[in-house]
Design a protein around this motif. Structure first.
Motif, short mmCIF file in Angstrom:
data_model
loop_
_atom_site.label_atom_id
_atom_site.label_comp_id
_atom_site.label_asym_id
_atom_site.label_seq_id
_atom_site.Cartn_x
_atom_site.Cartn_y
_atom_site.Cartn_z
N ALA A 55 0.91 -1.38 0.00
CA ALA A 55 -0.04 -0.18 0.06
C ALA A 55 0.90 1.21 0.04
N ARG A 56 1.95 1.31 0.92
CA ARG A 56 2.77 2.34 0.78
C ARG A 56 3.52 2.46 -0.56
N GLU A 57 3.80 1.47 -1.23
CA GLU A 57 4.52 1.56 -2.32
C GLU A 57 3.70 2.26 -3.54
N ALA A 58 2.27 1.73 -3.40
CA ALA A 58 1.14 1.95 -4.47
C ALA A 58 1.01 3.71 -4.41
N ALA A 59 0.94 4.24 -3.00
CA ALA A 59 0.86 5.37 -2.69
C ALA A 59 2.00 6.40 -3.20
N THR A 60 3.20 5.89 -2.63
CA THR A 60 4.19 6.75 -3.21
C THR A 60 4.66 6.70 -4.61
N THR A 61 4.32 5.59 -5.19
CA THR A 61 4.51 5.76 -6.60
C THR A 61 3.54 6.53 -7.53
N ALA A 62 2.32 6.53 -6.86
CA ALA A 62 1.28 7.69 -7.65
C ALA A 62 1.72 8.98 -7.13
N ARG A 63 1.94 9.14 -6.04
CA ARG A 63 2.68 10.52 -5.57
C ARG A 63 3.68 11.18 -6.23
N ASP A 64 4.91 10.39 -6.49
CA ASP A 64 6.02 10.64 -7.18
C ASP A 64 5.55 10.95 -8.84
N ALA A 65 4.72 10.33 -9.09
CA ALA A 65 4.39 10.27 -10.75
C ALA A 65 3.76 11.64 -10.82
N VAL A 66 2.91 12.14 -9.80
CA VAL A 66 2.05 13.30 -10.29
C VAL A 66 3.34 14.43 -10.03
N ALA A 67 4.40 14.36 -9.24
CA ALA A 67 5.37 15.26 -9.24
C ALA A 67 5.04 16.67 -8.96
N GLY A 68 3.93 16.75 -8.22
CA GLY A 68 3.56 18.07 -7.72
C GLY A 68 2.52 17.91 -6.84
N PRO A 69 1.66 19.21 -6.41
CA PRO A 69 0.66 19.07 -5.26
C PRO A 69 -0.50 18.35 -6.04
N ILE A 70 -1.21 17.50 -5.12
CA ILE A 70 -2.03 16.35 -5.32
C ILE A 70 -3.67 17.14 -4.67
N ALA A 71 -4.57 17.18 -5.63
CA ALA A 71 -5.74 17.43 -5.40
C ALA A 71 -6.49 16.59 -4.37
N GLY A 72 -6.22 15.20 -4.75
CA GLY A 72 -7.09 14.28 -3.95
C GLY A 72 -6.76 12.80 -4.73
N ALA A 73 -7.20 11.87 -3.92
CA ALA A 73 -6.87 10.56 -4.45
C ALA A 73 -7.90 9.51 -4.17
N PHE A 74 -8.38 8.73 -5.28
CA PHE A 74 -9.21 7.57 -5.29
C PHE A 74 -8.61 6.53 -4.98
N VAL A 75 -8.97 5.44 -4.13
CA VAL A 75 -8.19 4.09 -3.77
C VAL A 75 -9.29 3.06 -3.82
#
Length: 420
Positions: free
Chosen positions: A338-358
């Motif tokens: 779960a940590r890997e999935a979240a960090t992968t998505a976060r790092d790929a956005v490479a900027g501010p995140i508005a929100g996330a759907f899991v």
């Protein structure tokens, strides 16, 4: 910010009240954000004309709402209530085994994620019946969602497709293949199968203000902000690769020309574990099957039960002729994934995140038990404490492992992060 996401939830049993409470909570978050931005705006600045939301918020207009519910609600009543609460706002979703807002898990409830933006383009498509021709349903739903979209993604923009199939009535893997046939592999894919808390009776998909069953809903989003997914399951190989010599849809009938259950038993016995028919479901919960991929990853298949004469019934198709391995997992590995999935998505956005759907598999929750909250907290922590997160416990998940093609998965967590 180009895009904002506001999340609201309700555990009220009445569908009308639940719809009203969840939308009101999302709008309160929107209003609070608008007040904060107003306070921080330079003196004399003003909002551009027409920027007010049709629901009364000063934030950008709600462009879309993702609605995820548990299966206790009357689907038609809930659809009518949500349409009333979201006038003029396209929305879609499905029922699942559980929903969550942040780290708050609801076994009965409703979560709503308002995607507010004056720039994003959203399309919703639905098709049925998936039980008769899943691939065609996937093609039609994706085509309808992308109707009016440019054939290619504009330079600097990002496209995401969310696939929500009825995984009880048809071949969800075939549904995903059909959607990918239309949407292509060069976009962001996410989603999960609608579920009814493993009662295996009936699920609901929502689109166009209506409730459906035996259907697939596809949501297409084009955004000038980057969107990205992360995916992980946390299982590791336990047994050697064996060839599927006979499969019938979701049933693995033979491995190496022998009954699949016999081979499964022998694999466990070689590791010092004894598995009989009575204890199969419990053992298989932590020892699913994995289909090896070219990059070393494994697509997980969850074997639910043994069927006559010794086949393994799985959640999702297992192709004839593929290799398969018995896998193993534990709560530590699941939370790490779960940590890997979240960090992968976060790092790929490479900027501010508005929100996330899991989209998180119900069987992961069953494995984690009381520690499931550790997983939900992990999503929040890795995405950012100020990032609104919502999601559901799905019956199969949609996403692409590594550089692979989008597929239907089991026992997997998929995180879709929307850039701001």
């Amino acid at each position: 910010m180009t895009t904002q996401v506001f999340v609201g939830a309700s555990s009220t049993a009445d569908p009308r009240k639940a719809a009203a409470e969840s939308v009101a909570a999302a709008l309160r978050a929107s209003a609070q954000s608008a007040r904060t931005e107003h306070v921080s705006s330079p003196p004399g600045s003003a909002s551009p004309p027409g920027s007010a939301s049709p629901l009364g918020s000063a934030s950008p207009r709600p462009a879309f709402a993702l609605v995820l519910s548990t299966d206790q609600y009357d689907a038609d009543a809930l659809a009518a209530a949500m349409t009333s609460e979201l006038p003029g706002v396209p929305w879609a979703g499905c029922c699942t085994a559980g929903v969550f807002a942040g780290s708050r898990l609801l076994r009965q409830g409703l979560v709503v994620g308002l995607v507010s933006s004056d720039a994003v383009r959203v399309g919703v498509g639905v098709a049925q019946p998936v039980s008769q021709d899943g691939r065609r349903a996937g093609v039609l739903a994706a085509s309808r969602a992308l109707e009016g979209f440019p054939s290619s993604v504009a330079a600097g923009w990002s496209r995401a497709l969310i696939v929500l199939p009825d995984a009880l009535t048809g071949n969800a893997a075939d549904v995903v293949r059909g959607a990918v046939e239309v949407g292509g592999t060069g976009v962001v894919w996410a989603g999960g199968g609608a579920g009814d808390n493993l009662r295996f009776v009936r699920t609901a998909q929502f689109a166009g203000g209506r409730a459906y069953s035996d259907s697939v809903v596809v949501v297409a989003i084009d955004s000038p902000a980057r969107m990205a997914t992360g995916i992980g399951h946390g299982f590791r190989p336990y047994g050697p690769p064996t060839m599927v010599t006979r499969a019938e849809g979701t049933v693995v009938a033979e491995l190496e020309y022998e009954g699949a259950f016999s081979v499964y038993q022998r694999t466990a016995r070689a590791r010092g574990d004894q598995v009989n028919l009575d204890g199969f479901a419990t053992f298989a919960m932590t020892h699913p099957l994995g289909i090896p991929q070219a990059d070393g990853e494994h697509v997980i298949r969850d074997p639910l039960r043994v069927v006559t004469p010794g086949g393994l019934y799985c959640v999702g198709e297992v192709p004839d002729g593929c290799l398969i391995r018995v896998m193993e997992g534990d709560p530590i590995g699941l939370v790490s994934a779960a940590r890997e999935a979240a960090t992968t998505a976060r790092d790929a956005v490479a900027g501010p995140i508005a929100g996330a759907f899991v989209f998180d598999c119900i069987s992961r929750c069953m494995m984690l038990g009381d520690t499931v909250r550790d997983e939900l907290i992990t999503f929040e922590h890795e995405l950012g404490q100020s990032v609104p997160v919502m999601g559901c416990l799905t019956f199969g998940e949609v996403g692409a492992l590594g550089r692979g093609v989008p597929q239907f998965h089991n026992k997997t967590a998929v995180v879709l992060a929307l850039g701001a």
